[in-house]
Scaffold this motif. Structure first.
Motif, short mmCIF file in Angstrom:
data_model
loop_
_atom_site.label_atom_id
_atom_site.label_comp_id
_atom_site.label_asym_id
_atom_site.label_seq_id
_atom_site.Cartn_x
_atom_site.Cartn_y
_atom_site.Cartn_z
N MET A 1 0.85 -1.20 0.00
CA MET A 1 0.00 0.00 0.00
C MET A 1 0.89 1.26 0.00
O MET A 1 1.93 1.29 0.64
N VAL A 2 0.46 2.26 -0.71
CA VAL A 2 1.17 3.53 -0.75
C VAL A 2 0.24 4.62 -0.24
O VAL A 2 -0.98 4.47 -0.22
N PHE A 3 0.82 5.76 0.16
CA PHE A 3 0.03 6.78 0.85
C PHE A 3 -1.06 7.39 -0.02
O PHE A 3 -2.04 7.93 0.50
N TRP A 4 -0.90 7.32 -1.36
CA TRP A 4 -1.92 7.95 -2.21
C TRP A 4 -3.04 6.99 -2.61
O TRP A 4 -4.01 7.39 -3.22
N GLU A 5 -2.89 5.72 -2.24
CA GLU A 5 -3.90 4.73 -2.63
C GLU A 5 -5.26 5.09 -2.05
O GLU A 5 -5.40 5.41 -0.87
N GLY A 6 -6.25 5.05 -2.90
CA GLY A 6 -7.60 5.41 -2.47
C GLY A 6 -7.92 6.88 -2.68
O GLY A 6 -9.08 7.28 -2.54
N TYR A 7 -6.90 7.67 -2.98
CA TYR A 7 -7.10 9.11 -3.19
C TYR A 7 -6.81 9.52 -4.64
O TYR A 7 -7.57 10.27 -5.24
N VAL A 8 -5.68 9.02 -5.14
CA VAL A 8 -5.25 9.36 -6.50
C VAL A 8 -4.78 8.07 -7.17
O VAL A 8 -4.15 7.22 -6.53
N SER A 9 -5.08 7.93 -8.44
CA SER A 9 -4.65 6.72 -9.16
C SER A 9 -3.14 6.71 -9.36
O SER A 9 -2.49 7.76 -9.35
N ALA B 1 3.29 13.61 -10.15
CA ALA B 1 4.24 13.64 -9.04
C ALA B 1 5.63 14.11 -9.47
O ALA B 1 6.25 14.92 -8.77
N PRO B 2 6.17 13.63 -10.62
CA PRO B 2 7.50 14.12 -11.03
C PRO B 2 7.53 15.64 -11.27
O PRO B 2 8.56 16.27 -11.02
N ILE B 3 6.43 16.19 -11.74
CA ILE B 3 6.37 17.64 -11.96
C ILE B 3 6.40 18.38 -10.63
O ILE B 3 7.15 19.35 -10.46
N VAL B 4 5.60 17.92 -9.69
CA VAL B 4 5.57 18.54 -8.36
C VAL B 4 6.94 18.42 -7.68
O VAL B 4 7.46 19.39 -7.11
N ALA C 1 6.59 3.33 -11.67
CA ALA C 1 7.01 4.49 -12.45
C ALA C 1 7.03 5.76 -11.61
O ALA C 1 7.86 6.65 -11.84
N VAL C 2 6.15 5.86 -10.63
CA VAL C 2 6.15 7.03 -9.74
C VAL C 2 7.51 7.14 -9.06
O VAL C 2 8.12 8.22 -9.03
N ILE C 3 7.99 6.03 -8.53
CA ILE C 3 9.28 6.01 -7.83
C ILE C 3 10.41 6.34 -8.79
O ILE C 3 11.27 7.19 -8.52
N PHE C 4 10.41 5.67 -9.94
CA PHE C 4 11.51 5.84 -10.88
C PHE C 4 11.59 7.26 -11.42
O PHE C 4 12.66 7.88 -11.42
N PHE C 5 10.47 7.81 -11.88
CA PHE C 5 10.52 9.13 -12.51
C PHE C 5 10.76 10.25 -11.49
O PHE C 5 11.41 11.24 -11.81
N CYS C 6 10.26 10.08 -10.27
CA CYS C 6 10.57 11.08 -9.23
C CYS C 6 12.05 11.06 -8.90
O CYS C 6 12.68 12.11 -8.73
N PHE C 7 12.62 9.85 -8.83
CA PHE C 7 14.06 9.73 -8.56
C PHE C 7 14.87 10.34 -9.70
O PHE C 7 15.85 11.07 -9.48
N ALA C 8 14.47 10.06 -10.94
CA ALA C 8 15.17 10.60 -12.10
C ALA C 8 15.12 12.12 -12.12
O ALA C 8 16.12 12.78 -12.46
N VAL C 9 13.98 12.69 -11.75
CA VAL C 9 13.84 14.15 -11.70
C VAL C 9 14.76 14.75 -10.65
O VAL C 9 15.46 15.73 -10.90
N ILE C 10 14.77 14.16 -9.46
CA ILE C 10 15.63 14.66 -8.38
C ILE C 10 17.09 14.60 -8.79
O ILE C 10 17.86 15.55 -8.57
N LYS C 11 17.49 13.49 -9.41
CA LYS C 11 18.88 13.34 -9.85
C LYS C 11 19.24 14.38 -10.91
O LYS C 11 20.32 15.00 -10.86
N THR C 12 18.37 14.62 -11.85
CA THR C 12 18.63 15.58 -12.92
C THR C 12 18.73 17.00 -12.37
O THR C 12 19.62 17.77 -12.76
N VAL C 13 17.81 17.35 -11.48
CA VAL C 13 17.86 18.68 -10.85
C VAL C 13 19.16 18.85 -10.08
O VAL C 13 19.83 19.88 -10.17
N ASP C 14 19.54 17.83 -9.33
CA ASP C 14 20.76 17.90 -8.53
C ASP C 14 21.99 18.08 -9.42
O ASP C 14 22.90 18.85 -9.10
N ASP C 15 22.01 17.38 -10.55
CA ASP C 15 23.15 17.48 -11.48
C ASP C 15 23.32 18.88 -12.05
O ASP C 15 24.40 19.25 -12.49
N HIS C 16 22.25 19.64 -12.09
CA HIS C 16 22.30 21.00 -12.64
C HIS C 16 22.35 22.08 -11.55
O HIS C 16 22.28 23.27 -11.88
#
Length: 257
Positions: free
Chosen positions: A1-9, A17-20, A173-188
């Motif tokens: 179970m994840v915290f958004w289950e039941g609230y957001v698909s 989530a990656p945008i936020v 994909a939520v986990i992967f793309f959020c991680f990828a975004v954080i890594k990209t931002v950090d690199d710049h």
């Protein structure tokens, strides 16, 4: 179970989530004090060398994220594995970890070759990729500042391929793309902060990518966002010494292999 289950698909989370996360993490860097003792370039260099205002950078990033969100929604719609009850079967944690590793390799491979070609093709560099290099001194909010076509080809299509080839679900994909975004931002980010886990565990980090934004390193260190494998295998790796400057801050001094 994840915290958004039941609230957001999972699909909505994978899209937005990656945008936020991008704006939260990049905004955190933007609101930090100057931190002159940890910068790879001075604030004066950033103001003098960068040829595009922050307002234009923000607009460019928002445009790319709009395209990414549209493609993500279409992708999730076409690849949904939900059964008739609407319940999606989730992979075990070891399988999810393997899928994320595969996705990282696929993304790195796609981005290396597309990125390198955009530098080698004079037309593509002049009319498309040079937009990203208007930020000679990178900063966090500008991590996804690209020409719209480059954003589509390099990031959006690369992300879609990573998702499809790895076989991950929207939840993974939520986990992967959020991680990828954080890594990209950090690199710049342009900052070499003590205790930064990305600097400890990844050779492809803030200083590594800063080398690529320097004039002498423009045709080196194409790899992004995770590993430096392709640069090392194909002779485009530019090593550097990270030197602490007496007046404060750091400098990535280049050297040939």
């Amino acid at each position: 179970m994840v915290f958004w289950e039941g609230y957001v698909s999972d699909e909505a989370m994978g899209t937005f989530a990656p945008i936020v996360v991008y704006w939260l993490y990049a905004g955190f860097y933007q609101m930090l004090p100057p931190l002159d003792n940890y910068r790879l370039h001075t604030k004066k260099e950033e103001d003098e060398k960068n040829s595009v205002p922050l307002s234009a950078v923000v607009k460019g990033v928002l445009l790319q994220q709009l395209v990414q969100a549209t493609v993500a929604q279409l992708l999730f719609m076409l690849t949904s594995k939900a059964d008739a009850s609407g319940i999606t079967t989730q992979a075990s944690i070891p399988v999810q970890i393997l899928q994320i590793i595969i996705a990282m390799f696929v993304m790195d491979t796609w981005q290396y070759f597309v990125h390198r070609y955009m530098h080698q093709n004079k037309f593509l560099y002049r009319h498309i990729h040079s937009q990203h290099h208007r930020l000679v001194v990178p900063y966090a909010i500008g991590a996804l500042y690209n020409h719209p076509l480059e954003g589509l080809l390099l990031d959006t299509l690369g992300g879609a391929l990573s998702f499809l080839v790895s076989g991950m679900t929207a939840r993974t994909a939520v986990i992967f793309f959020c991680f990828a975004v954080i890594k990209t931002v950090d690199d710049h980010s342009g900052l070499w902060l003590p205790g930064n886990i990305f600097h400890l565990f990844f050779q492809n980090n803030t200083a590594y990518h800063d080398v690529h934004h320097q004039l002498q390193g423009l045709k080196y260190n194409y790899s992004q966002p995770f590993f430096s494998i392709w640069d090392r295998l194909l002779g485009t790796h530019m090593p550097y010494h990270l030197v602490k400057l007496p007046e404060g801050g750091f400098e990535a001094r280049l050297k040939k292999d």
